[in-house]
Design an enzyme around this catalytic site. Structure first.
Site, short mmCIF file in Angstrom:
data_model
loop_
_atom_site.label_atom_id
_atom_site.label_comp_id
_atom_site.label_asym_id
_atom_site.label_seq_id
_atom_site.Cartn_x
_atom_site.Cartn_y
_atom_site.Cartn_z
N LYS A 221 33.28 49.28 38.09
CA LYS A 221 31.85 49.55 37.89
C LYS A 221 31.62 50.38 36.63
CE LYS A 221 30.27 48.88 42.57
NZ LYS A 221 29.73 49.46 43.79
N ARG A 255 36.93 49.56 48.45
CA ARG A 255 36.64 48.14 48.17
C ARG A 255 36.99 47.88 46.71
NH1 ARG A 255 32.40 45.22 46.10
NH2 ARG A 255 32.00 43.21 47.12
C1 9MG Z 1 28.97 44.21 47.98
N1 9MG Z 1 29.22 45.46 47.28
C2 9MG Z 1 29.23 45.66 45.94
N2 9MG Z 1 29.48 46.94 45.67
C3 9MG Z 1 29.63 47.57 46.87
C4 9MG Z 1 29.86 48.89 47.25
O1 9MG Z 1 29.98 49.87 46.37
N3 9MG Z 1 29.95 49.18 48.56
C5 9MG Z 1 29.80 48.21 49.49
N4 9MG Z 1 29.89 48.56 50.79
N5 9MG Z 1 29.56 46.92 49.18
C6 9MG Z 1 29.48 46.62 47.90
#
Ligand code: 9MG
Length: 280
Positions: A221, A255
């Site tokens: 990000k 994630r």
């Molecule tokens: C789908 N998605 C994209 N970025 C995310 C994030 O930071 N957290 C979660 N739970 N889903 C995300």
């Protein structure tokens, strides 16, 4: 079909779960278009599993800043064949990244175990649907729809406001009949937040971890790139550094796109900081 034994797969004791990202979308910010073909998408899922993923997060809607909405039919057409293909060959826990109650139900029927909702079950019917399905849920904070969320995000106190939002959504879940142990929260790094907001939330992560188990998504990000001016493809090391910072703050699920590299870093971290859980 393989059925997955119910266990503490989502929040294993003394161990962080690494969630591999599988975007079945033409327009996600870092891997958009790579896995639109269901065969390529399911192959990527098996690659993520081989790399050490604990969970696969399958999503059919791009939530990058500025993304346009997807129809329900299109979302189903993207995610269902992939979830079915993974479940036919693997017991890996599957999470479905959706805000749509119909997609939630179809995905769970196809084999998904977990709902990851970047809108925290605020869409009409989503809360009741998640409660009826009885699967664990991740409630993520986002102040606005992806199309406009990065247009001058403002908070008087980002930590207090995000914490209040997540507490309110947890209360709504409990009132709808979702058990506390099925709720995971996420401050939503990069969703309607500047670099300074993301930094404040990362520093305050222990406050969130005191409310419920925390999932974080920082992989590739802008917070992993803006500080050093790194393009999306150059953010591996910074993404891992942020994941470890989140784990230090109490995150239980991370994630990520780069599963193999993150697993190596996380398992090494645990070897130092969670020694009581390790078999020698
Ligand atoms: C789908 N998605 C994209 N970025 C995310 C994030 O930071 N957290 C979660 N739970 N889903 C995300």
């Amino acid at each position: 079909m393989v059925t997955k034994a119910a266990s503490s797969w989502l929040l294993p004791e003394g161990r962080v779960a690494v969630m591999g990202i599988l975007n079945v979308t033409p327009d996600s910010f870092s891997d958009g278009g790579l896995f639109v073909d269901p065969r390529k998408a399911s192959q990527h899922a098996f690659d993520l599993i081989a790399a050490g993923a604990d969970i696969i997060d399958v999503g059919g809607e791009s939530t990058r800043p500025g993304a346009s909405p997807v129809t329900r039919d299109e979302e189903c057409a993207r995610v269902l064949p992939v979830i079915t293909a993974i479940r036919e060959r693997s017991e890996i826990p599957i999470s479905v990244d959706t805000s749509d109650p119909v997609v939630m139900a179809e995905a769970v029927a196809a084999g998904a175990d977990f709902i990851n909702d970047v809108r925290a079950l605020t869409r009409p019917g989503a809360l009741a649907q998640a409660a009826a399905l009885g699967v664990p849920v991740c409630l993520m904070h986002s102040p606005a729809e992806p199309a406009i969320m990065q247009v001058r995000p403002r908070y008087a106190d980002v930590v207090a406001e995000v914490r209040r939002f997540l507490s309110d959504r947890m209360a709504a879940c409990l009132a709808a009949g979702i058990a506390q142990e099925k709720i995971v929260i996420d401050p939503g790094f990069g969703f309607g937040k500047t670099l300074v907001h993301n930094q404040a939330l990362m520093r305050a992560l222990p406050e969130f971890a005191a409310l419920a188990p925390v999932l974080i998504g920082v992989s590739r990000k802008s917070m992993a790139g803006d500080l050093l001016g790194l393009a999306v493809g150059e953010r591996l090391q910074t993404s891992i550094a942020l994941a470890l910072a989140g784990i230090r703050g109490g995150a239980r699920v991370v994630r990520v796109h780069d599963v193999r590299e993150t697993v190596a870093a996380v398992r090494t971290w645990e070897w130092i900081f969670e020694p009581k859980e390790r078999v020698t």
